[in-house]
Design a protein around this motif. Structure first.
Motif, PDB file in Angstrom:
ATOM      1  N   MET A 154       1.135  24.161  -9.304  1.00 41.34           N
ATOM      2  CA  MET A 154       0.911  22.788  -9.773  1.00 41.34           C
ATOM      3  C   MET A 154       0.125  22.001  -8.710  1.00 41.34           C
ATOM      4  N   ARG A 155      -0.868  21.290  -9.184  1.00 41.85           N
ATOM      5  CA  ARG A 155      -1.672  20.524  -8.218  1.00 41.85           C
ATOM      6  C   ARG A 155      -1.005  19.179  -7.943  1.00 41.85           C
ATOM      7  N   LEU A 156      -1.018  18.819  -6.658  1.00 44.82           N
ATOM      8  CA  LEU A 156      -0.374  17.563  -6.240  1.00 44.82           C
ATOM      9  C   LEU A 156      -1.371  16.728  -5.441  1.00 44.82           C
ATOM     10  N   ARG A 157      -1.188  15.432  -5.485  1.00 50.87           N
ATOM     11  CA  ARG A 157      -2.036  14.540  -4.668  1.00 50.87           C
ATOM     12  C   ARG A 157      -1.176  13.385  -4.137  1.00 50.87           C
ATOM     13  N   ARG A 158      -1.552  12.991  -2.919  1.00 54.46           N
ATOM     14  CA  ARG A 158      -0.883  11.812  -2.330  1.00 54.46           C
ATOM     15  C   ARG A 158      -1.232  10.592  -3.183  1.00 54.46           C
ATOM     16  N   ARG A 159      -0.248   9.765  -3.429  1.00 51.99           N
ATOM     17  CA  ARG A 159      -0.486   8.536  -4.187  1.00 51.99           C
ATOM     18  C   ARG A 159      -1.528   7.671  -3.461  1.00 51.99           C
ATOM     19  N   HIS A 160      -2.418   7.035  -4.188  1.00 47.63           N
ATOM     20  CA  HIS A 160      -3.434   6.186  -3.537  1.00 47.63           C
ATOM     21  C   HIS A 160      -2.797   4.962  -2.874  1.00 47.63           C
ATOM     22  N   GLY A 161      -1.886   4.338  -3.587  1.00 50.80           N
ATOM     23  CA  GLY A 161      -1.293   3.097  -3.058  1.00 50.80           C
ATOM     24  C   GLY A 161      -0.173   3.388  -2.086  1.00 50.80           C
ATOM     25  N   LEU A 162      -0.523   3.649  -0.828  1.00 49.29           N
ATOM     26  CA  LEU A 162       0.491   3.922   0.201  1.00 49.29           C
ATOM     27  C   LEU A 162       0.105   3.195   1.470  1.00 49.29           C
ATOM     28  N   VAL A 163       1.048   2.504   2.054  1.00 47.80           N
ATOM     29  CA  VAL A 163       0.820   1.929   3.383  1.00 47.80           C
ATOM     30  C   VAL A 163       1.965   2.382   4.273  1.00 47.80           C
ATOM     31  N   CYS A 164       1.623   2.847   5.471  1.00 51.21           N
ATOM     32  CA  CYS A 164       2.652   3.306   6.423  1.00 51.21           C
ATOM     33  C   CYS A 164       2.697   2.345   7.609  1.00 51.21           C
ATOM     34  N   TYR A 165       3.895   2.071   8.072  1.00 49.50           N
ATOM     35  CA  TYR A 165       4.043   1.170   9.223  1.00 49.50           C
ATOM     36  C   TYR A 165       5.386   1.421   9.898  1.00 49.50           C
ATOM     37  N   TRP A 166       5.583   0.819  11.031  1.00 49.65           N
ATOM     38  CA  TRP A 166       6.882   0.877  11.684  1.00 49.65           C
ATOM     39  C   TRP A 166       7.608  -0.429  11.431  1.00 49.65           C
ATOM     40  N   TYR A 167       8.903  -0.324  11.120  1.00 49.31           N
ATOM     41  CA  TYR A 167       9.708  -1.532  10.910  1.00 49.31           C
ATOM     42  C   TYR A 167      11.077  -1.283  11.503  1.00 49.31           C
ATOM     43  N   ASP A 168      11.505  -2.160  12.412  1.00 55.34           N
ATOM     44  CA  ASP A 168      12.822  -2.023  13.049  1.00 55.34           C
ATOM     45  C   ASP A 168      13.014  -0.634  13.632  1.00 55.34           C
ATOM     46  N   GLY A 169      11.972  -0.076  14.225  1.00 60.50           N
ATOM     47  CA  GLY A 169      12.076   1.226  14.867  1.00 60.50           C
ATOM     48  C   GLY A 169      11.932   2.397  13.906  1.00 60.50           C
ATOM     49  N   SER A 170      11.878   2.149  12.594  1.00 60.83           N
ATOM     50  CA  SER A 170      11.726   3.259  11.634  1.00 60.83           C
ATOM     51  C   SER A 170      10.287   3.359  11.165  1.00 60.83           C
ATOM     52  N   PHE A 171       9.887   4.596  10.869  1.00 61.29           N
ATOM     53  CA  PHE A 171       8.584   4.817  10.247  1.00 61.29           C
ATOM     54  C   PHE A 171       8.767   4.637   8.736  1.00 61.29           C
TER      55      PHE A 171
END
Ligand SMILES: Cc1cc2nc3c(=O)[nH]c(=O)nc-3n(C[C@H](O)[C@H](O)[C@H](O)COP(=O)(O)O)c2cc1C
Length: 376
Positions: free
Chosen positions: A1-18
């Protein structure tokens, strides 16, 4: 099965967590930072086995487990599913404004309001850590007390004012008399009355303001007002005065403020709306509240434009301005106090060459009048 990362993603650090924050419509997820590498392996439609080859420093089992979890949380999408189709639609519509605008828009949607206070005041908002201070003032500044306006100049019929308001980009060289500037500032920014919010006094203006915190201050850059030396001032609405922050303000300064738009150099004065973050934060802790300050700025801008029109001035406004130099010139730290909107006015020139021409037959011929049928 083909998979793709969702387009709408933002990554950040908050309160020490990724944190990985999918949008639209997803909740932020605290994850191990290593997921970023796994998500990267699915930038395009990719078979899981192919991704595992590219991630061969990780065990096949680790990749398999991570992929399952990322699918479960909607960060990886399977081809030919409704979720993938919705993500494609989002990407087509919002990619040019992504991630900044799309993330702000969707990450602040669908806030869960406390039941008995839909305006969003939560117990956290009563945290005394965030001080509420009613007025901004510069007690050591030199100042000009403004004439008290009788508002006599504002008797123009409402409909006439509404229809006469046009953004003016061609100004006459006549200076604006101080009572006219004074009437405009008082009508747009000064308190109309004071109310008891249960924890102290608030004031109301002629414009609505979310939470009535009046978090937007008015800074006036004067170039051509009789009786006021050119300079940058704060409008002290408590005492109806202009507090001098720095001397001198030229056409070139005004143009540069407004992202080098020439027309601004002709305005007799600019008014910069400066956001005092704590004033709104003290009531509304949700990030959506930043929207409220933008909406409030729009309301003030409209009141400014209509009042200026009723006073015979030509109003203008711009969202395009050089934020950092404007903040610096106003003495705002651009953190707790930051510029949001620039308004301008002066007497309109007899000729308005920069005004747009009226639409004619050829204009209408070149216009698409109706949207194609909306996709289901
Ligand atoms: C939020 C906002 C930002 C604007 N920014 C600019 C600008 O940067 N430069 C400009 O020439 N006009 C600007 N305008 C004016 C619009 O171009 C103008 O309102 C529009 O052309 C309609 O004309 P009217 O205001 O005369 O009805 C802005 C208007 C608003 C409401």
């Amino acid at each position: 099965m083909r998979l793709r990362r969702r387009h709408g993603l933002v990554c950040y650090w908050y309160d020490g967590s990724f944190v990985v924050h999918p949008h639209p419509g997803g909740d932020p997820l605290a994850l191990h930072p290593a997921v970023a590498e796994i998500l990267s392996a699915f930038s395009e439609w990719t078979e899981q086995a192919e991704a595992a080859e590219n991630l061969n420093h990780l065990s096949a089992e680790t990749v398999e487990q991570a992929v399952e979890e990322l699918r479960g949380s909607g960060l990886l999408l399977a081809a030919d599913t409704p979720e993938a189709a919705a993500d494609e639609r989002f990407e087509r519509q919002w990619s040019t404004w992504s991630p900044e605008a799309a993330f702000f828009h969707y990450a602040t949607q669908d806030v869960k309001y406390p039941e008995n206070d839909p305006a969003g005041e939560s117990p956290a908002s009563r945290d005394p850590q965030v001080p509420f201070v009613l007025f901004t003032g510069y007690p050591r500044a030199d100042r000009i007390f403004l004439p008290r306006p009788p508002f006599a100049e504002l008797h123009a019929p409402y409909e006439q004012v509404l229809r006469a308001r046009r953004t003016c980009r061609d100004y006459a060289s006549d200076p604006v008399p101080l009572p006219v500037l004074s009437a405009l500032l008082a009508t747009t920014f000064a308190p109309v009355d004071f109310i008891d919010c249960g924890r102290g006094a608030l004031f109301r203006r002629t414009s609505p303001a979310g939470g009535a915190r009046q978090e937007l201050d008015a800074y006036v850059a004067v170039r051509n007002v009789s009786g006021v030396e050119p300079g940058v001032y704060h409008y002290n609405l408590r005492e109806h005065s202009l507090e001098l922050l720095s001397e001198g303000f030229t056409s070139a300064d005004a143009t540069h403020f407004c992202a080098d738009q020439e027309w601004a150099g002709g305005a007799a004065f600019l008014v910069v709306l400066g956001l005092v973050v704590d004033r709104l934060l003290s009531k509304y802790p949700t990030p959506r509240s930043y929207r409220v300050s933008l909406l409030n700025a729009g309301h003030l801008g409209q009141t400014f434009a209509l009042t200026a029109t009723a006073l015979g001035l030509g109003p203008a406004q711009t969202g395009a301005f050089h934020d950092s130099p404007v903040a610096e010139r106003l003495g705002l730290d651009n953190i707790g106090r930051t510029p949001l909107y620039v308004l301008a006015a002066g007497y309109p020139a007899a000729e308005q060459p920069a005004a747009p021409p009226a639409a004619g037959l050829s204009t209408f011929r070149a216009t698409t009048f109706q949207e194609a049928a909306l996709e289901g």
